[in-house]
Design an enzyme around this catalytic site. Structure first.
Site, mmCIF file in Angstrom:
data_model
loop_
_atom_site.group_PDB
_atom_site.id
_atom_site.type_symbol
_atom_site.label_atom_id
_atom_site.label_comp_id
_atom_site.label_asym_id
_atom_site.label_seq_id
_atom_site.Cartn_x
_atom_site.Cartn_y
_atom_site.Cartn_z
ATOM 1 N N HIS A 238 0.908 -1.172 0.105
ATOM 2 C CA HIS A 238 0.174 -0.059 0.064
ATOM 3 C C HIS A 238 0.844 1.213 -0.010
ATOM 4 O O HIS A 238 2.054 1.013 0.295
ATOM 5 C CB HIS A 238 -1.014 -0.015 1.229
ATOM 6 C CG HIS A 238 -0.462 -0.014 2.618
ATOM 7 N ND1 HIS A 238 0.202 1.079 3.170
ATOM 8 C CD2 HIS A 238 0.116 -1.114 3.374
ATOM 9 C CE1 HIS A 238 0.829 0.733 4.317
ATOM 10 N NE2 HIS A 238 0.543 -0.778 4.593
ATOM 11 N N SER B 214 -5.168 3.860 5.377
ATOM 12 C CA SER B 214 -5.067 2.421 5.755
ATOM 13 C C SER B 214 -6.084 1.458 4.917
ATOM 14 O O SER B 214 -6.760 1.947 4.100
ATOM 15 C CB SER B 214 -5.739 2.160 7.238
ATOM 16 O OG SER B 214 -7.089 2.530 7.044
ATOM 17 N N LYS B 215 -5.529 0.209 4.745
ATOM 18 C CA LYS B 215 -6.115 -0.668 3.978
ATOM 19 C C LYS B 215 -7.522 -0.881 4.119
ATOM 20 O O LYS B 215 -8.431 -0.933 3.292
ATOM 21 C CB LYS B 215 -5.367 -2.097 3.831
ATOM 22 C CG LYS B 215 -3.995 -1.836 3.727
ATOM 23 C CD LYS B 215 -3.220 -3.301 3.819
ATOM 24 C CE LYS B 215 -1.834 -3.408 3.763
ATOM 25 N NZ LYS B 215 -1.111 -4.809 4.007
ATOM 26 N N ARG B 216 -7.570 -0.984 5.562
ATOM 27 C CA ARG B 216 -9.235 -1.210 6.116
ATOM 28 C C ARG B 216 -10.117 -0.006 5.648
ATOM 29 O O ARG B 216 -11.222 -0.202 5.090
ATOM 30 C CB ARG B 216 -9.182 -1.532 7.530
ATOM 31 C CG ARG B 216 -10.600 -1.880 8.017
ATOM 32 C CD ARG B 216 -10.467 -2.088 9.458
ATOM 33 N NE ARG B 216 -9.669 -3.505 9.881
ATOM 34 C CZ ARG B 216 -9.292 -3.813 10.940
ATOM 35 N NH1 ARG B 216 -9.665 -3.226 12.050
ATOM 36 N NH2 ARG B 216 -8.504 -5.099 11.149
ATOM 37 N N GLY C 120 -9.596 0.656 1.274
ATOM 38 C CA GLY C 120 -9.624 -0.512 0.399
ATOM 39 C C GLY C 120 -8.207 -0.375 -0.677
ATOM 40 O O GLY C 120 -7.201 0.035 -0.431
#
Length: 492
Positions: A17, A246-248, A251
């Site tokens: 990311h 963040s990834k959460r 996405g």
């Protein structure tokens, strides 16, 4: 001075990311500036969450960005025995001890602290067990964890971070933290320090979220009698709402592969991510690789958090407009031969690639790319706005068609007449085309703008583009006449 050794140590629990890529870039730049070693280490000791797909994604992401490594990829899971051996060394030297407190006991103490509105900290109940007591409890089969015996002193762990300056953490505020779980699994704080010592890492450049662990890792270094590395913690990257990227939360829009798939050039991405929380003294923002390696320095990292202006609802700027503008700069200015493989891949993915483009048609292809890229921002523009140059199946801008090919006095049957004249035009060069168009304007009593707009729309599907005559020369007489006749049918 010791040779510089840095490392990038991602956890393979998901894709590469923005934050991880930025950390890798800073380490890579620092290593290349010093002509020293950049190590890639995959911290895969979390077996339940680590995946082969994630590892592959990290490797491909780094390769796409052009971040080559000198050693690795090494895998932390291969060194578990060394991590346990370090824990045993700490036990033997008296810097660690075996803790037999059960989860239930610790939960009760934690709950009591919560009720008293106090911060829970392990009370060292097993810290002073005698060797005889330890052996007795081990013999009885009681499970234990291994904790570091934090010195009980009135002062603090002090270190200088290259970004945040002098950092202090009082010993009394550091509990005897866990090194090894009851199942024999070393924790990150131990494994990471042991790996860095083994690899001779001299500079640890990582995200600000690693700052809280640094005093603990320093204690491990000191307990193992190892020299301390230099620490530099990078400020956070936030979204427009000032929430941490963040990834959460965000996405795939913070995944490196998202930008590769959306037509970003790798070095544009590197250039942009470097500018998130780092700057030169002269405010320069566009760097080629050699310039950026030379300019980079740890002192340029800002303590202030940076903002990544994700634009999920903007059809043109699907991401930070600054990133798009940097990408457009490289797309329009890099040598066309260097741009060739990126455009090729884009056309191939869209089913528009013709193998002749890299053989007998290569000169035409490069000339065409050089012509049309001046208005493009991302590589995908070659398969949308530029599709008409490479394929007969191209989108037609509805507004342009409605304005220039339909409606009152838009473009009647003269499109077909123009196609007939183009069919017989020899030679098909700039001089001949200009002469034909001048005569055609006079013969049909047309205004230049009306003809140009109608023909451009019929031939390219767009109302705007490069210089008109150059467009016609790139498209060629056969395709022009075919498309003009097709557009003439629109009038029926």
């Amino acid at each position: 001075m010791k040779p510089v050794v840095v490392r990038f140590a991602p956890s393979p629990t998901g894709y590469l990311h923005i934050g991880g890529a930025r950390t890798a870039i800073f380490n890579w730049l620092f290593a290349r500036q010093n002509e020293e070693k950049f190590i890639l280490r995959i911290e895969d000791t979390d077996a339940e969450r680590s995946t082969e797909d994630a590892i592959e994604g990290i490797l491909r992401g780094l390769e796409w960005l052009g971040l080559d490594w000198d050693e690795g990829p090494d895998f932390q899971s291969r060194h578990v025995k060394a991590h346990r051996a370090a824990a045993e060394q700490l036990l033997e030297s008296g810097h660690a001890y075996k803790c037999f407190c059960t989860k239930e006991e610790l939960d009760r103490k934690r709950e009591a602290a919560r009720k008293e509105k106090k911060t829970y900290q392990y009370d060292g109940a097993c810290r002073n067990l005698t060797p005889e007591e330890v052996k007795k409890r081990e013999a009885a089969g009681e499970p234990y964890i291994i904790r570091l015996k934090v010195p009980r002193r009135p002062d603090a762990v002090v270190f200088e971070d290259k970004v945040f300056g002098i950092i202090e953490k009082r010993y009394e505020d550091i509990e005897d933290f866990v090194l090894v779980r009851a199942n024999g699994q070393p924790l990150y704080v131990l494994a990471n320090a042991v790996d860095d010592i083994r690899d001779g890492v001299t500079h640890i450049i990582r995200g600000q979220d690693g700052l809280a662990n640094t005093p603990k890792q320093i204690l491990i270094y000191q307990s193992l009698d190892a020299p301390l590395p230099v620490f530099a913690h990078m400020s956070l990257t936030l979204d427009p709402q000032k929430a941490k990227i963040s990834k959460r939360r965000h996405g795939e829009q913070v995944a490196i592969h998202y930008y590769r798939e959306h037509g970003l050039l790798p070095w544009a991405m590197v250039n942009f991510l470097t500018l998130l929380g780092w700057a030169t003294t002269d405010s320069k923002e566009i760097f080629n690789p050699q310039e950026l390696v030379q300019a980079f320095h740890l002192q340029g990292i800002s303590r202030a958090n940076s903002v990544f202006n994700i634009q999920p609802n903007d059809p043109k700027f699907f991401t930070d407009p600054k990133l798009i503008n940097i990408n457009a700069h490289y797309l329009r200015n890099m040598p066309v031969e260097e741009l060739f493989p990126f455009v090729k891949q884009q056309l191939f993915s869209a089913g528009m690639w013709d193998t002749l483009f890299e053989s007998e048609k290569k000169e035409w292809f490069l000339k065409t790319v050089a012509l049309i890229r001046e208005r493009f921002h991302v590589l995908s523009d070659f398969t949308t706005l530029g599709a008409a140059y490479f394929s007969d199946a191209f989108p037609m801008d509805e507004t342009a068609v409605r304005k220039n090919l339909f409606g009152k006095d838009a473009a009647p049957a003269w499109l077909g007449d123009l196609a007939d004249q183009i069919d017989t035009l020899t030679p098909f060069d700039a001089k001949s085309v200009e002469a034909l168009l001048r005569e055609f304007l006079k013969a049909n009593n047309l205004k230049p703008g009306k003809l140009i707009n109608a023909v451009r729309t019929a031939v390219t599907g767009q109302s705007k583009g490069p210089e008109f005559i150059e467009v016609l020369l790139c498209i060629g007489p056969e395709r022009i006449s075919r498309r003009l006749r097709r557009a003439a049918v629109f009038q029926d």
